[in-house]
Design an enzyme around this catalytic site. Sequence first.
Site, PDB file in Angstrom:
ATOM      1  N   HIS A 103      45.244  22.529 -16.638  1.00  0.00           N
ATOM      2  CA  HIS A 103      45.176  21.952 -16.234  1.00  0.00           C
ATOM      3  C   HIS A 103      46.324  20.531 -16.866  1.00  0.00           C
ATOM      4  O   HIS A 103      44.868  19.540 -17.832  1.00  0.00           O
ATOM      5  CB  HIS A 103      44.801  21.312 -15.241  1.00  0.00           C
ATOM      6  CG  HIS A 103      44.984  19.669 -14.551  1.00  0.00           C
ATOM      7  ND1 HIS A 103      44.149  19.353 -13.128  1.00  0.00           N
ATOM      8  CD2 HIS A 103      46.477  18.984 -14.672  1.00  0.00           C
ATOM      9  CE1 HIS A 103      45.605  18.656 -12.789  1.00  0.00           C
ATOM     10  NE2 HIS A 103      46.051  18.264 -13.710  1.00  0.00           N
ATOM     11  N   GLU A 129      42.328  13.562  -6.064  1.00  0.00           N
ATOM     12  CA  GLU A 129      42.414  13.108  -7.251  1.00  0.00           C
ATOM     13  C   GLU A 129      41.858  11.554  -6.591  1.00  0.00           C
ATOM     14  O   GLU A 129      41.099  10.940  -6.654  1.00  0.00           O
ATOM     15  CB  GLU A 129      43.453  12.915  -7.821  1.00  0.00           C
ATOM     16  CG  GLU A 129      43.735  12.311  -9.015  1.00  0.00           C
ATOM     17  CD  GLU A 129      44.250  12.151 -10.460  1.00  0.00           C
ATOM     18  OE1 GLU A 129      45.282  12.407  -9.302  1.00  0.00           O
ATOM     19  OE2 GLU A 129      44.522  12.461 -11.328  1.00  0.00           O
TER      20      GLU A 129
HETATM   21  N1  ADE Z   1      51.332  13.655 -13.359  1.00  0.00           N
HETATM   22  C1  ADE Z   1      50.716  13.956 -14.424  1.00  0.00           C
HETATM   23  N2  ADE Z   1      49.334  13.670 -14.598  1.00  0.00           N
HETATM   24  C2  ADE Z   1      49.181  13.006 -12.947  1.00  0.00           C
HETATM   25  C3  ADE Z   1      48.331  12.872 -12.328  1.00  0.00           C
HETATM   26  N3  ADE Z   1      46.408  13.206 -13.175  1.00  0.00           N
HETATM   27  N4  ADE Z   1      47.555  13.491 -11.027  1.00  0.00           N
HETATM   28  C4  ADE Z   1      49.212  13.857 -10.249  1.00  0.00           C
HETATM   29  N5  ADE Z   1      50.140  13.483 -10.607  1.00  0.00           N
HETATM   30  C5  ADE Z   1      50.503  13.942 -12.016  1.00  0.00           C
HETATM   31 ZN    ZN Z   2      47.905  16.333 -13.459  1.00  0.00          ZN
END
Ligand code: ADE
Ligand code: ZN
Length: 335
Positions: A14, A197
């Site tokens: 990631h 997230e």
């Molecule tokens: N683009 C880059 N980093 C990200 C993240 N942590 N969450 C969503 N989009 C992203």
């Molecule tokens: Zn990301």
Amino acid sequence: MDTFIEGLPKVELHLHIEGSLEPELMFALAQRNKIDIPFKSVDEVRKAYDFSNLQDFLDIYYQGMNVLQTEQDFYDLTWAYLDRVAKQNVMHVEIFFDPQGHTERGVAFETVLDGITRALDDGRKKLGVSSFLIMCFLRHLSEDAAFETLKSAIPYKHRILGVGLDSSEKGHPPSKFKNVFAEAKKEGFLIMAHAGEEGPPEYVWEALDMLKVDRIDHGNRSLEDEKLVARLVKDGTALTVCPLSNLKLCVVKDMKDHPLKKMLNLGLKATINSDDPAYFGGYMNENFKAVTDGLNLDKSDLLTISRNSIHASFLDKAAKDVLLGKLDTYMKKAA
Ligand code: ADE
Ligand code: ZN
């Protein structure tokens, strides 16, 4: 423990390549391309990296991208990342790029792709780091725009292994992109999505059931839903967890509260990754160290995490076996 972490063979699943743009390179590219940036010094840039949520960060992240203009810029960006993680014993990387962040500013899809893939090829040859490339759709844009981007990628299927979903999560559920992901799957792309997230567990359900993802990026908020945890465990779906990102974007208040250990205890296939290392204060080793300190992880936890990453990668069985062998050898030496 720090020395153990530094030597540990690692896999990164990631990583947004645009999030590895260090302020020094941002300045160099701004000069090379004669682009104005709203900062006077590298120090000033770093001071601006103080975020209270995902959107705060994204605003600065998209602004930073403006300096990326030519094929060579994308090469330099990608090479700098690979060179850095090779020194951290990262053996394999699966990296995201955000084509719409560039095509929207008039940079051609091919310019971006050519620069990144040339560096990935050199990384394989000169650094021994293997890699796959994954293209993300920006979820704050429309599904039609994602379809356009998918169309641009079709001739380059041999260079792009998968399709992901990133950017502003809240208010942009995976279901918004159901049709374009179905089409991407039909075209043979592997599928993943950022979910849970900042967004609720429902978004993780949608990623699983509507987008049919092969992996979940982040997934932290899955823990709020027992049935979802059971489903993820039953399917062995990997979560690409990003500890320093979670801290910097206030997904967790303190590293001591990070859910990684809980995830492992529940039997979830959690992995450690850096997300946007230039913005969040560290690459793979720094992420491993920060979360190990915060949660008192031991060597067997770190072995589990490294194994999870190898299993969750999109490498074939033979390549996974080679990496698992390297990990075994390292653990025997470190015992
Ligand atoms: N683009 C880059 N980093 C990200 C993240 N942590 N969450 C969503 N989009 C992203
Ligand atoms: Zn990301």
